[in-house]
Write a protein that holds these residues in place. Structure first.
Motif: not given
Ligand SMILES: Nc1ncnc2c1ncn2[C@@H]1O[C@H](COP(=O)(O)OP(=O)(O)OP(=O)(O)O)[C@@H](O)[C@H]1O
Ligand SMILES: [Mg+2]
Lengths: 286, 235, 341
Positions: B16, B48, B51, B53, B73-74, B77-78, B83, B85, B88-89, B91, B103, B148
């Motif tokens: 909110q 964000r 993107m 998000l 989001t996808y 990106a396509q 991005y 972040p 760093q995001g 995996f 990626a 990436r």
């Protein structure tokens, strides 16, 4: 020695069945935070459809394949119709999947009647053989073999293919996967289907193992699978097989020595894990 | 010069909370546009929101003359937006190799070329090719994250505070890489390190309380001590 | 839109509601004196008992946002506690009261432990752990034959005052009303408001300085104890107890009743209990007409899914929404007229 060996084999077989059920649960949870309480229903549907197909066609292979296909289709329908509309709302999801569980088990009774069905192994898997003084029941060995086969196949896909990489990455960080241009909902649908197929496979394999199948066994097995998911760590595929074997073995040995405490032992294990390692013994997610 | 990305009066709610209350900015092709502002001003949320998000509730976001504010989001990106972040995001259980593979949209020659290029820029990544991403150092994670985003033929990169928590020598390395990439890619950079921002930035925007309040060529900000003090708390 | 107008609507609404509730309560008290169908009276008694059970569930799900899939275990603990005491000792009031105390103790301890273990984790864990715990109690009831006589269960005699069906009807009705009033009080108390704040936004409540986990555990314990109480009444009404009290079916009953009736409203749980119990009664009779009615629960399963998906506030919540909207429209209009005139 004989007893020990038998119990181990027994535990491994049960463990494999639980693994087949838990693997889907854990991946589905890891990817989308969805805990599917209807998973046991898909398991029971696999058992009934497979057993019925085997009885009508006379081919065990067709029975197994039919069960898996049933699982895949039901999984697809479940994901599209039941899960998708309530993405992101945990309470709604939990409630709705349990409702589905109820409907699935009742539908089973509508289709195949409320009584239990008997299930037998095909001739080539009946009986046992002896190796070095120990008697090995063929069908148990078969279950273990199928379980391992599925494990290695899925493990291979997870490790060596793009889609597998995406699934593993998605379990760790789904926002990032999407930011890399991947539609995670599609991936999730696929995983949901495969997980449901594995659950159905587990169900059809259980039939000849326990001799009879009934609608309630879905929930019974699902509870063991939930325990495995917690112990193995939500989202951890390797964790699910290790935990499943642990639960299978502990169940089998306890059932022999102190039968009344078999479930309690596994629950205790789960409670300890929850207290000290809520992310699971082998998992990374909290 | 053509405008590649344009935000027009974008507003975003998180839960909110009304976080972005009017972000308007234009990013020109081939430039590095720097977003500046205090902690909590809304820089990360702006990226964000681009993107998808944190989807916007008002305003338009145009990328290459196409409105993208309601895309998932996808799809964003396509369209060709990469991005990096703030966190760093990475995996963490995937190796460096696997992180890059997830990626890569394809295995085409141009993708391989870009991969080689970025690996030459960050030899550390090659060195730890089989190491899980979670075990990399902060700087290496940053490099991996940038790599990436870069391996695909993205036209625009959104990079969130790449210098955060890095030793000066590593910052320089990251900076060099961004300067190199500038030739081929448009960049939106969130950066608190003013030295870095002013060295590589062409254009700046200042965000305050979820609104874009000032903008202009980087030189202007370099000379305007007053503005820096007011919005950035630095002289 | 004047805030005063809204308030007035609300207070008229509340007053009207209270009058309706009172009339219904009086009708229910008079019912057995006007209608001497024994089976109806027994059916109503069941409704009251399950209404208590469903309200206890509503406190968790509707007011705190916690999903439990093992509510049957509390119900079963109460049912067995009273059965075992009446059977092993004597069917007298003191032993009955002792059974009540034991029930309160055990249900409180179990709900406390389960809550402590899982309520700090994601909501899935509580649902899962309660499910598993309930199955553990089921196994316990099956295996501890010396006390429970296994699957078949056992019959027992009850204290004098519970033997008359009419008296028992009234006892259950009064219990239901008392539980309703108590929970109404509880949920409107400051503590209840915190619970509802947790349901709406857990993080925010935490950041306001409330120890969310403690409040959740309190809700879990109160709910568990009340469910145990419902279980006591249940087995007393049947003078019999078996393992079915620990099964998933009992939990599902609570779920269907609260969800279909309307979560977070208490009255919805009562309406849901009536609906399900009567449906159970009628539809089972219809099984003679067509076998599909034997599987009557399937209809409710489907309704339940649809309600969760499209009317997450159930019958009561949905009706209230519609009413509030139309009332608001009426007052808006009259205020407009006033302003114009
Ligand atoms: N999930 C969230 N819920 C509520 N508020 C949030 C959330 N995420 C961010 N905010 C708030 O939004 C505002 C903007 O945050 P944002 O991360 O965009 O700031 P920033 O400019 O990137 O800051 P920093 O320089 O510290 O990274 C802050 O006040 C923050 O508290
Ligand atoms: Mg930031």
């Amino acid at each position: 020695m004989d007893v020990f060996f038998n119990l181990t084999l027994n535990g491994l077989a049960t463990g494999m069945l639980i693994f087949l059920l838990a693997a889907g649960l854990t991946l589905i949870f890891g990817l989308m935070d969805v805990l599917n309480f209807a998973h046991g229903g898909l398991f029971a549907w696999g058992a009934y459809s497979g057993t019925w197909l085997y009885a009508t066609t006379g081919s065990f292979i067709i029975g197994i394949l039919g069960a898996v296909v049933t699982g895949l289709i039901l999984g697809l329908i479940t994901e599209r119709v039941i899960i998708k509309p309530v993405y992101g709302n945990h309470v709604q999801q939990i409630l709705i999947t349990l409702g589905l569980m109820l409907v699935l088990s009742e539908l089973l009774k509508v289709v195949w009647g409320p009584n239990q069905l008997s299930a037998t192994a095909p001739d080539f898997l009946k009986g046992s053989f002896e190796v070095g003084g120990v008697i090995i029941i063929k069908y148990r060995l078969f279950i273990i073999a199928v379980g391992l086969l599925v494990f290695f196949a899925v493990q291979y896909v997870l490790k060596n293919t793009k889609i597998g990489l995406v699934v593993r990455a998605g379990v760790m960080n789904k926002e990032m996967v999407q930011a890399l241009g991947i539609n995670i909902k599609k991936v999730f649908m696929l995983v949901f289907m495969v997980g449901s197929g594995m659950a159905a496979l587990s169900g059809v394999l259980l039939g000849p193992y326990s001799g009879v199948i009934h609608a309630e066994m879905g929930m019974e097995f699902a509870i063991l699978a939930f325990i495995v998911v917690v112990i193995g760590g939500m989202g951890s595929f390797p964790g699910s097989i290790l935990a499943a074997i642990l639960v299978g073995l502990s169940g089998s040995f306890m059932a022999y020595y102190v039968p009344d405490l078999a479930l309690a032992a596994n629950m205790l294990l789960m409670a300890i894990v929850l207290i000290f390692r809520p992310q699971g013994l082998f998992g990374w997610k909290g | 010069m053509t405008i590649q990305l344009k935000l027009n009066e974008v507003e975003t709610y998180i839960g909110q909370f009304h976080i972005l209350q009017g972000i308007s900015l234009e990013v020109r092709k081939g430039e590095v546009t720097v977003l500046l502002g205090r902690n909590g001003a809304g820089k990360t949320t702006t990226l964000r929101t681009i993107m998808g998000l944190n989807p916007s509730t008002k305003g338009t976001i145009t990328f290459n003359n196409e409105e993208i504010q309601s895309l998932p989001t996808y799809s964003v990106a396509q369209k060709g937006i990469g991005y990096v972040p703030e966190d760093q995001g990475i995996f963490s259980e995937l190796t460096v190799e696997e992180n890059l593979k997830v990626a890569m949209k394809n295995e085409s020659d141009s993708t391989k070329e870009r991969l080689n290029y970025i690996l030459n820029l960050f030899p550390d990544l090659k060195k730890f090719w089989k190491k899980p991403g979670g075990l990399l150092s902060g700087g290496q994670k940053q490099m991996l994250s940038i790599a990436r985003a870069y391996v695909n033929d993205n036209e625009l990169l959104l990079i969130d505070e790449p210098s955060k928590g890095l030793a000066p020598i590593v910052v320089e390395k990251v900076m060099e890489s961004i300067i190199e990439m500038k030739d081929t890619t448009t960049i939106v950079l969130v950066e608190q390190n003013f030295m870095m921002a002013s060295t590589i930035g062409d254009h700046f925007y200042i965000i305050d309380d979820g609104q874009t309040v000032q903008n202009g060529p980087m030189e202007v900000l370099k000379e305007d001590d007053e503005m820096r003090r007011k919005y950035l708390g630095i002289a | 839109m004047g805030g005063r107008g809204e308030k007035k609507v609300k207070s008229i609404f509340v007053q009207r509601k209270n009058i309706v509730y009172t009339i219904i309560a009086i009708l229910l008290i008079l019912f057995p004196f006007m209608n001497d169908s024994r089976s109806m009276m027994i059916l109503f008694t069941q409704v009251f008992i399950f209404a208590i059970f469903a309200m206890s569930y509503d406190l968790l799900l509707g007011f705190t946002g916690i999903v439990s899939f093992g509510h049957a275990m509390f119900f079963g603990i109460g049912a067995y506690a009273v059965g075992i005491f009446m059977k092993q000792f004597e069917p007298t009031l003191p032993y009955f009261l002792l059974a009540v105390v034991i029930t309160i103790l055990i249900t409180a301890i179990v709900s406390y432990v389960v809550g402590l273990l899982t309520l700090r984790l994601k909501s899935h864990f509580y649902a899962m752990l309660t499910l598993a715990f309930a199955s553990l109690f089921l196994v316990l009831a099956e295996k501890w034959r010396t006390l429970t006589h296994g699957n078949d269960g056992f019959t027992f005699r009850t204290p004098e005052i519970f033997r008359d069906r009419l008296d028992f009807y009234l006892i259950c009705l009064v219990s239901m009303i008392v539980v309703f009033l108590l929970l109404n009080r509880f949920t409107n108390s400051p503590l209840g408001k915190v619970l509802q704040a947790i349901r709406e936004n857990e993080q925010r409540t935490e950041s306001l300085g409330y120890s969310v986990i403690q409040y959740k555990i309190i809700a879990s314990v109160v709910s568990g104890v009340l469910a145990g109480f419902a279980g006591i009444l249940y087995s007393v009404s049947l003078r019999f107890v078996n393992t079915s009290v620990f099964t998933m079916d009992i939990t599902l009953d609570a779920l269907l009743m609260t969800i279909i009736g309307g979560v977070g409203t208490l009255i919805g749980a009562i309406i849901g209990a009536g609906l399900i119990e009567f449906a159970h009664h009628w539809l089972t009779e219809l099984a003679k007409v067509h076998w599909i009615f034997e599987r009557w629960i399937i209809f409710f399963g489907i309704i339940y899914i649809l309600v969760v998906m499209f009317f997450p506030r159930g019958i009561v919540g949905t009706v209230r929404n519609i009413k509030l909207k139309s009332k608001k429209r009426v007052t808006d209009k009259s205020e407009q007229q006033k302003a114009a005139g």
